[in-house]
Design a protein around this motif. Structure first.
Motif, short mmCIF file in Angstrom:
data_model
loop_
_atom_site.label_atom_id
_atom_site.label_comp_id
_atom_site.label_asym_id
_atom_site.label_seq_id
_atom_site.Cartn_x
_atom_site.Cartn_y
_atom_site.Cartn_z
N VAL B 20 0.99 -0.98 -0.08
CA VAL B 20 0.47 -0.19 0.04
C VAL B 20 0.97 1.02 -0.12
N LYS B 21 0.41 2.07 -0.44
CA LYS B 21 0.90 3.12 -0.53
C LYS B 21 1.10 3.93 0.59
N LEU B 22 0.11 3.86 1.61
CA LEU B 22 -0.77 4.87 2.25
C LEU B 22 -1.61 4.10 3.53
N PRO B 37 -7.77 11.44 12.31
CA PRO B 37 -6.76 10.72 11.57
C PRO B 37 -5.38 11.16 11.41
N VAL B 38 -4.45 9.80 11.32
CA VAL B 38 -2.96 10.12 10.46
C VAL B 38 -3.27 9.39 9.24
N PHE B 39 -2.85 9.95 8.45
CA PHE B 39 -2.00 9.21 7.24
C PHE B 39 -0.71 9.20 7.45
N ALA B 40 0.01 7.80 6.70
CA ALA B 40 1.03 7.36 7.30
C ALA B 40 1.18 6.80 5.56
N SER B 41 2.55 7.11 5.18
CA SER B 41 2.69 7.11 3.78
C SER B 41 4.50 5.79 4.40
N SER B 42 4.76 5.64 5.64
CA SER B 42 6.02 5.36 5.77
C SER B 42 5.98 4.33 6.40
N PRO B 43 7.14 3.80 6.96
CA PRO B 43 6.93 2.68 8.17
C PRO B 43 7.01 3.28 9.49
N GLU B 44 7.76 3.77 8.93
CA GLU B 44 8.10 5.06 10.82
C GLU B 44 7.10 5.79 11.38
N VAL B 75 -4.02 1.61 -0.72
CA VAL B 75 -4.51 2.67 0.39
C VAL B 75 -5.11 1.44 0.97
N ALA B 76 -4.25 1.65 2.64
CA ALA B 76 -5.05 0.89 3.01
C ALA B 76 -5.75 1.52 4.74
N VAL B 77 -6.95 1.23 5.11
CA VAL B 77 -7.49 2.13 6.45
C VAL B 77 -8.22 1.20 6.88
N PHE B 78 -8.56 2.02 8.73
CA PHE B 78 -9.11 1.44 9.34
C PHE B 78 -10.38 1.40 9.26
N LEU B 79 -11.53 1.23 9.79
CA LEU B 79 -12.75 1.06 9.51
C LEU B 79 -12.98 0.09 10.30
N ARG B 80 -14.31 1.16 11.20
CA ARG B 80 -15.29 0.17 11.56
C ARG B 80 -16.72 -1.09 10.46
N PRO B 81 -17.05 -1.39 11.12
CA PRO B 81 -18.65 -2.15 10.55
C PRO B 81 -19.03 -1.04 9.12
N GLU B 82 -19.52 0.31 10.20
CA GLU B 82 -20.27 0.77 9.07
C GLU B 82 -19.14 1.59 8.04
#
Lengths: 149, 276
Positions: B20-22, B37-44, B75-82
């Motif tokens: 993923v890129k983000l 919200p946090v947008f992480a584009s690198s492992p650090e 892109v990966a994203v944290f999601l709840r059921p909604e």
């Protein structure tokens, strides 16, 4: 001396059925209440809920929305889409507190001039009995008053 | 291993492998009980991620940011059921390609939090079907019931009080993952359908039209309700519309990526009782 209340009713109709039905009522010399203002549209599918809100915004006491019977749409399924939309919008207006009695829906075909004339008469009487839509008119008046600074 | 560490590791791995890129997730907010919200584009950057029961915002709206997915990277994203349901709707409405979304799913109940297995939106199909079945049983809400029992006039007064507070900041629209129109109806001014002034009439029109546009699409994530600076109970009207879509058309928003939007489809035997 107060004048007798004459309701303002806006009718949104489709040109192929209800407008033609109204035309038939006219050419058949049927007399019906003059309280209705007709707005002709290509299809009931063209009738956006925005039109209803606009009519209320301009002070309408009642609204009629009418088009072809299911299966008769000139565009084959415009009225099916419209029906779904009305079902949702009607329950929304009801939930917001705009009385469902003030927004009427009907199917009137081009051959139903008599039904059209009778419907206009009945809804005019019904809206007359309800009286002016004072709650909404109050909101309109508020927009016309000067802003308090 | 806590779910937070587990998901951080997974996010780190996804980014490190370049899958993923983000990663869109949650981080600490301005106060201890808030998350932003946090947008992480690198492992650090992954170490900034937080995951606990306070992470309630639906982050799926960020995926339709213009140009984000146009390079066809994931892109990966944290999601709840909604949120997962929102992805289904956005995909069904052709706003994104669901295969580009890697879902880091979790659900919360009170202060408990547990992970949801899967990555692609299709992995959650069964889970969403279960949600829709449970929903049919428990669709009543005490406040809605109270409102339904009022007269139309009382309901009007209730909403008049609520909507008179509206300041037309459009935070509800901004927070909503379903409000992705480039040009919102309220921004169209020829003709001006909706009064843009923040008087009660304009507020009525705006809130009615927004609720209508969300009918059958809202997943009740509560983003609008939380975003509202004057605390208008927007969830009530959205919930009422969801119940209507469910009862009249058996439509549970966001059931699958191929679900037809409820107001863009019809059945010849839709039954109503009010058309004269």
């Amino acid at each position: 001396m107060s004048e007798k209340f004459e309701p303002k009713i806006v009718a949104f109709v489709c040109t192929y059925c209800t407008y033609a039905g109204a035309d038939l009522a006219g050419t058949s010399r049927l007399k019906y209440a003059p309280n209705v203002r007709m707005v002709r549209l290509p299809c009931t599918g063209r009738i956006s809920p925005m039109f209803i809100l606009k009519a209320l915004q301009k002070g309408a006491d009642g609204i009629l929305i009418s088009g072809c019977h299911p299966g008769d749409c000139h565009f084959t399924h415009g009225n099916y889409h419209a029906r779904r939309r009305w079902m949702v919008f009607r329950s929304l207006l009801d939930f917001i507190g705009i009385p469902t009695d003030r927004v009427k829906y009907s199917w009137i075909s081009a051959a139903e001039g008599v039904k059209f004339a009778e419907l206009i008469n009945t809804i005019t009487e019904e809206i007359r009995a309800l009286g002016p839509f004072t709650q909404y008119h109050g909101l309109i008046e508020e927009t016309q008053s000067q802003a308090s600074l | 291993m806590s779910i937070e560490v587990q998901y951080r590791d997974r996010a780190k791995e996804l980014l490190a492998k370049g899958e993923v890129k983000l990663v869109i997730g949650y981080g600490g907010g301005s106060t201890p009980n808030r998350r932003r919200p946090v947008f992480a584009s690198s492992p650090e950057e992954v170490d900034r991620l937080v995951l606990d029961s306070l992470c309630i915002a639906n982050l799926s709206g960020y995926l339709v940011t213009e140009g984000l997915l146009s390079d066809e990277k994931k892109v990966a994203v944290f999601l709840r059921p909604e949120g997962i349901r929102s992805i289904n709707i956005l995909a069904a409405e052709n706003q994104l390609n669901a295969d580009q979304v890697v879902i880091l799913g979790f659900e919360t109940a009170g202060s408990d939090i547990r992970p949801l297995e899967g990555g692609n939106v299709l992995d959650f199909s069964e889970f969403i079907v279960t949600l829709s079945e449970n929903r049919v049983v428990s669709d009543s809400d005490p406040v809605i019931d109270k409102l339904e029992n009022m007269s139309a006039q009382e309901r009007f007064s209730f909403w008049q009080d609520e909507f008179s507070k509206c300041i037309k900041c459009y935070a509800c629209r901004q927070a909503c993952p379903m409000c992705y129109c480039r040009r919102c109806i309220v921004d169209c001014n020829q003709p001006q359908w909706i009064n843009t002034s923040a008087h009660t009439l304009g507020n009525f029109e705006w809130n009615i039209i927004r609720a209508f546009h969300l009918a059958g699409r809202c997943v009740e994530c509560g983003n609008c309700d939380r975003a509202c600076p004057v605390n208008i109970p927007l969830r009530l009207v959205n919930r009422r519309m969801a119940v209507e879509a469910l009862n009249s058309f058996d439509h549970f928003a966001g059931l699958s990526v191929t679900q037809e939007p409820v107001l863009a489809s019809f059945k010849k035997d839709d039954t109503e009782t009010f058309i004269l």
